[in-house]
Design an enzyme around this catalytic site. Structure first.
Site, PDB file in Angstrom:
ATOM      1  N   ILE A   1       0.762  -1.079   0.143  1.00  0.00           N
ATOM      2  CA  ILE A   1      -0.097  -0.020   0.206  1.00  0.00           C
ATOM      3  C   ILE A   1       1.114   1.217  -0.033  1.00  0.00           C
ATOM      4  CG2 ILE A   1      -0.135  -0.034   2.716  1.00  0.00           C
ATOM      5  CD1 ILE A   1      -3.037   1.088   2.182  1.00  0.00           C
ATOM      6  N   SER A   2       0.636   2.179  -0.797  1.00  0.00           N
ATOM      7  CA  SER A   2       1.716   3.241  -0.958  1.00  0.00           C
ATOM      8  C   SER A   2       1.672   4.110   0.481  1.00  0.00           C
ATOM      9  CB  SER A   2       1.020   4.261  -2.155  1.00  0.00           C
ATOM     10  OG  SER A   2       1.135   3.740  -3.387  1.00  0.00           O
ATOM     11  N   GLN A   3       2.748   4.862   0.493  1.00  0.00           N
ATOM     12  CA  GLN A   3       2.999   5.767   1.694  1.00  0.00           C
ATOM     13  C   GLN A   3       1.952   6.865   1.766  1.00  0.00           C
ATOM     14  OE1 GLN A   3       6.793   7.448   1.511  1.00  0.00           O
ATOM     15  NE2 GLN A   3       6.480   8.773   3.059  1.00  0.00           N
TER      16      GLN A   3
END
Ligand code: SAH
Length: 224
Positions: free
Chosen positions: A70-72
């Site tokens: 999951i992206s930052q």
């Protein structure tokens, strides 16, 4: 099983932890209030497995299975801000749905989002997550997103959340000639740069935004 309680985050992540994330995004220069508001109200913990959900409001990328992340939050905020800042977002294509976190952020700030993911189980999970959040303006597709989504083109904006070595021609071609924007990480694991490409007719203007680290954009699709 996910429950309503789980969505609100009561007992899992305090409001204070979530506000701390907002503070961090502001400190790092995110200034678009629309983006900050959406990040504040989007429960990131529902996109993660129970075992990791207590870390949902840390400003880091986290594993979601299938070797993906999951992206930052900072990166999601930055990409969304860049796209919103530079023009309309009626039709947006996302390449690399993953668990659907970036999808849900941009969907709340656009008319329609088209999102393509090559790993079927991740796409199914993303669909479930968005349903839980009652976000309905997203169409999903299980395919190799480096080809774009030709039937739905042209797009006001394309957001790629996986990095190719070079920008796929199809994505450039599917940008609206009237100020279509592509935001995409480009390069290998250790030397990636986030790029913004703006199309004006036959002209493409490219700008480097900052150094980033995304998973690679891979070809083909995976069933399970
Ligand atoms: N947008 C996600 C980030 C997911 S990570 C978020 O908000 O957290 C990047 C995703 O891109 C992975 O799920 C990976 O499977 C997907 N991906 C990689 N190459 C792809 C391709 N060619 N087409 C579609 N999806 C791709």
């Amino acid at each position: 099983m996910k429950s309503k309680l789980n969505i609100s985050g009561i007992g899992m992540t305090s409001q204070r932890t979530r506000e701390r994330l907002l503070g961090r995004l502001l400190e790092q220069g995110i200034s678009d209030m629309r983006v900050l508001d959406v990040i504040r109200s989007t429960p990131r913990h529902i996109f993660l497995d129970e075992a990791l959900s207590h870390r949902a409001y840390e400003d880091v990328a986290l594993p979601i299975g299938h070797n993906q992340t999951i992206s930052q939050p900072y990166i999601v905020a930055r990409m969304t801000e860049v796209v919103l800042d530079s023009g309309p977002t009626d039709k947006v294509l996302e390449v690399g749905t993953g668990c659907g976190y970036q999808t849900s952020v941009i969907a709340q700030l656009s008319k329609t989002v088209y999102s393509v993911e090559r790993i079927k189980p991740l796409l199914d999970k993303a669909k479930k997550n968005l349903k839980m959040l009652k976000i309905r303006n997203v169409e999903f597709r299980h395919d190799d997103g480096s080809l774009g989504w030709i039937d739905k083109a042209p797009f006001d904006a394309i957001i790629a959340t996986a990095a190719p070595q070079t920008i796929p021609l199809e994505l450039l071609q599917q940008l609206s000639p009237d100020y279509g924007r592509l935001i995409i990480p480009v390069g290998g694991e250790d030397n990636q740069e986030l790029k913004l490409v703006i199309r004006s007719g036959k002209e493409y203007q490219e700008k480097a935004i900052e150094s980033v680290r995304f998973v690679p954009l891979l070809m083909g699709q995976i069933q399970n």
